[in-house]
Scaffold this active site. Structure first.
Site, short mmCIF file in Angstrom:
data_model
loop_
_atom_site.label_atom_id
_atom_site.label_comp_id
_atom_site.label_asym_id
_atom_site.label_seq_id
_atom_site.Cartn_x
_atom_site.Cartn_y
_atom_site.Cartn_z
N MET B 22 39.46 42.57 37.98
CA MET B 22 38.53 41.87 38.86
C MET B 22 38.46 42.51 40.24
SD MET B 22 36.83 39.20 37.79
CE MET B 22 36.55 39.11 36.03
N HIS B 142 40.20 43.84 45.48
CA HIS B 142 40.11 42.74 44.52
C HIS B 142 39.01 41.76 44.93
CE1 HIS B 142 41.29 39.54 41.76
NE2 HIS B 142 42.04 40.45 41.15
N HIS B 143 38.33 41.25 43.92
CA HIS B 143 37.25 40.29 44.14
C HIS B 143 37.77 39.00 44.78
CE1 HIS B 143 33.30 38.84 43.90
NE2 HIS B 143 33.00 39.11 42.66
N ALA B 144 39.07 38.77 44.70
CA ALA B 144 39.64 37.60 45.37
C ALA B 144 39.65 37.80 46.89
CB ALA B 144 41.05 37.34 44.86
#
Lengths: 470, 470
Positions: B22, B142-144
């Site tokens: 992700m 990271h997409h977070a």
């Protein structure tokens, strides 16, 4: 065609997780043949990847693990119907200045990523850009397919002692049974390997893994009744901690002749000298970090067993491997004292092993063959102290110069598997006139791993001086 | 200091697995400044990695997710106490001949490995060895931490429009609030970003993710009542399958002027032309594979919303993003017909979006912002058909030439996240006088991804001819 997965192989698949990839590796350094052109490496790469149809690749390198409703949720091997050679064989390069340091950086990174399970469990990386013009070849194979010894042997089967031989296929190529002229260690063909490796070398630990009760009983006995072959009185060290997923790899070689000379002068074996090098290096490294325990470190050292000694697995013709727990004497300040202590510990260990029952040998072997499975097992049983601090293997290799399509193999360095609680692995292999060391560690748990190389080098000199041959 | 994790960020962490990393990425190509020496890239790398103390790195790039008994098993952000810049900033090289092909091969591989969670969730790779002398810089976040738009903005904040500016820190450097002269998209300082990004751009989907019932109700309505903005009648395609963990990335750019000319001659927007390029290319690609569905593909296209239009999240000043489901008209053989159909579908979709209630917009936005979470949610609710076939984003970038310490930015190509059921992602960004395309696909599910580049190029020519401007 679906085939069952050996219990040991299954153990390695199940023990694997993000911080604990379960593959072994090998780094080979080649000197280009005379007259090699500028695009030599690219041509080598194109040749390697040109054999991309499934009938040109050996079964070991075509199968991948899978589980589904159809297999009742159990892992089985299945051939990869969509085999993609480009996923497995890769061409890489080093940034300038292209020193060995840049090579080790790249290989550390490659060794730190997991193999994809939807694919056959291997990768091979051809690496250009070393400023001395050499070519590096890093291979990565899952422990469910091969153990460290078999991985070295696999690499060896693709070599020849004839510098003029050409048309040699890569190690993953399917070959006819005959027609191979120059296998190094044993004249095994690749098609034999899966059976030999899985049923032979790993059979011991497969059985041992199937009998945890007997194993733990033996280990418990070791706890209460110290023997040098199965000592569980290892001190806690920085190596015996949880690890992360990133890796650091360091490699170097030393002339066998120097080690042999030390051994002759002191009445010890080359293997003793290798262990003494490690002992001195570990001592210096831990002292620098102010982390040397008061009591000596214990190394788990796998050793080959005679078939008659092992009583097991000989019918299959595989390798019977036992393990000795060696007192590394890292608490002693004098190099000569450490060498003597290691020699004695090793001798005692081998004698103890020779007098063991098959079940005991199984237990000890399992420690060596299934390092990933054992710690969890031990923890489950409430045995919390590390049974040993570090794994040191010495894998015999070829004593003659080897070639791959005319490229001279100059060195071969093994990469192994750090696991939770065992963050450093040292594996050596003899090749030609060298002893080649490969040190694989968790990048975070084992800081400045490369310093160990300097300490190893210092220790050879110290041992020479102590033995009066320096 | 432990900080809570936003629900959307948490969603991305939880949705991640081995086959579905992700993270988003960006590939930048730089031309070295005049007078750059042979070791220019190494010096650039040494400069980048020299800022290695935790007070020199922005908080966004220092925190990593962790969970433990102490946090009651919940994920929280925690600063990495053992921050190791060498783990994050890496120096790589391309094998000869150093074409763009070798670069895309390397970047594909780098994009296919997961970020280590015990570390801050980013990597940056400085890549040398392009035969045209350019330097590549691949970043992975990271997409977070960021969404695709924010990732592009982050890269932009590290740039300057002044070719003579020097002493510029890398994007992960901590900076004082003032003293930045030339941020591209917005004069945001990096220290603002985490808040703005997480609370602003992602707040919509955070809320939407928190209200799956409303979301699914809206989606169900879409199933029974076809609208072009929320169509769930997408055909099945090869893209809508489970994916593997390996990636293929392809990138190329086209002059904005060519696209603008086509748009002017046909009364369409540049965005319509971009979608028509994709439509023609997807049609040609699927035809070659004998896999073109009879009905047209549906693309999910995120679009920016005016604050007054979105009614939400504007208080925080972030980006409100909605999504339009565009009928791609891939079933039509004529390029001009496809462009017209796309233009109409896009216009209808925007109008429908404008007339939507906030909850509906939330639902649609969630499709765009939380692509990883949605499919599982949809499956859970028994909605098995893909709501769309492919995601196509067009992220606005800088219209002026940008520099990093004198190195001229020649192109910037976004890498995005293929997910299960959505194996291909196309993201474009305008930069300077170019439209830069980045195509990210699952290596196995989307075979020969790079052929799409040729088809995109053909389609520009076809559209020019159809528009009478070729």
């Amino acid at each position: 065609m679906v085939t069952p997965i050996d219990p040991t192989a299954l153990g390695f698949l199940l023990a694997e997780n993000r911080t604990q990839p379960m593959h072994v590796g090998g780094l080979q350094l080649f000197k280009k043949p005379e007259g090699a052109g500028r695009s030599y490496v690219r041509e080598m790469y194109e040749e390697m990847r040109s054999h991309d149809s499934t009938d040109e690749v050996a079964p070991l390198f075509l199968k991948h693990p899978t589980r589904s409703l159809r297999t009742a949720g159990q892992y089985v091997w299945e051939p990869d119907e969509l085999f993609d050679i480009d996923h497995h064989v890769r061409h890489s390069a080093l940034p300038k200045p292209g020193r060995v340091r840049e090579l080790l950086d790249l290989v550390s990174r490659l060794h730190g990523t997991r193999l994809a399970r939807e694919r056959p469990l291997w990768e091979a990386h051809l690496i250009e850009g070393l400023r001395d013009g050499r070519v590096a070849f890093y291979t990565k194979t899952h422990h469910a397919l091969v153990d460290g010894v078999s991985a070295m042997r696999l690499l060896a089967t693709a070599m020849s002692s004839d510098p003029d031989q050409r048309g040699m296929p890569a190690m993953w190529a399917a070959r006819p049974r005959s027609g191979r002229s120059s296998a190094v260690v044993d004249p095994v063909t690749l098609s034999d390997l899966p059976l030999q490796v899985v049923r032979g070398a790993l059979a011991i630990s497969a059985e041992a893994a199937g009998m945890p009760t007997a194993l733990v009983t033996t280990l418990r006995r070791g706890l209460n009744n110290e023997t040098s072959s199965l000592s569980l009185f290892a001190p806690r060290t920085i190596f015996n901690q949880p690890i992360t997923g990133s890796r650091r790899f360091a490699a170097q070689d030393w002339p066998l002749e120097r080690l042999r000379t030390i051994g002759k002068a002191t009445g010890t074996t080359i293997n003793d000298v290798v262990l003494a090098m490690c002992s001195g290096a570990l001592r210096a490294y831990l002292l620098e970090l102010d982390a040397l325990p008061d009591t000596g470190l214990v190394a788990m050292v796998p050793i080959g067993l005679q078939a008659k000694q092992s009583h097991i697995a000989s019918a299959e013709g595989g390798n019977a491997v036992g393990s000795v727990m060696v007192q590394m004497a890292t608490e002693l300040p004098d190099p000569r004292d450490r060498l003597s202590a290691i020699h004695a510990s090793m001798r005692d260990g081998k004698q103890a092993l020779a007098s063991m029952t098959p079940v005991q040998i199984q237990a000890v072997s399992a420690l060596g063959q299934a390092p990933a499975i054992l710690p969890s097992l031990l923890r489950m049983q409430g045995i919390m102290r590390p049974p040993y601090n570090v794994i040191i293997s010495n894998v015999p290799g070829s004593r003659t110069t080897q070639y791959f399509n005319g490229a001279r193999l100059e060195g071969i360095y093994p990469l192994s598997i750090p696991i939770n609680g065992m963050a450093l692995n040292i594996t050596c292999t003899s090749y030609d006139d060298k002893m080649c060391f490969g040190l694989t560690g968790c990048r975070r748990t084992v800081p400045h791993l490369q310093r160990l190389l300097g300490h190893l080098d210092d220790e050879v000199t110290a041992l020479e001086r102590a033995a009066g041959v320096g």
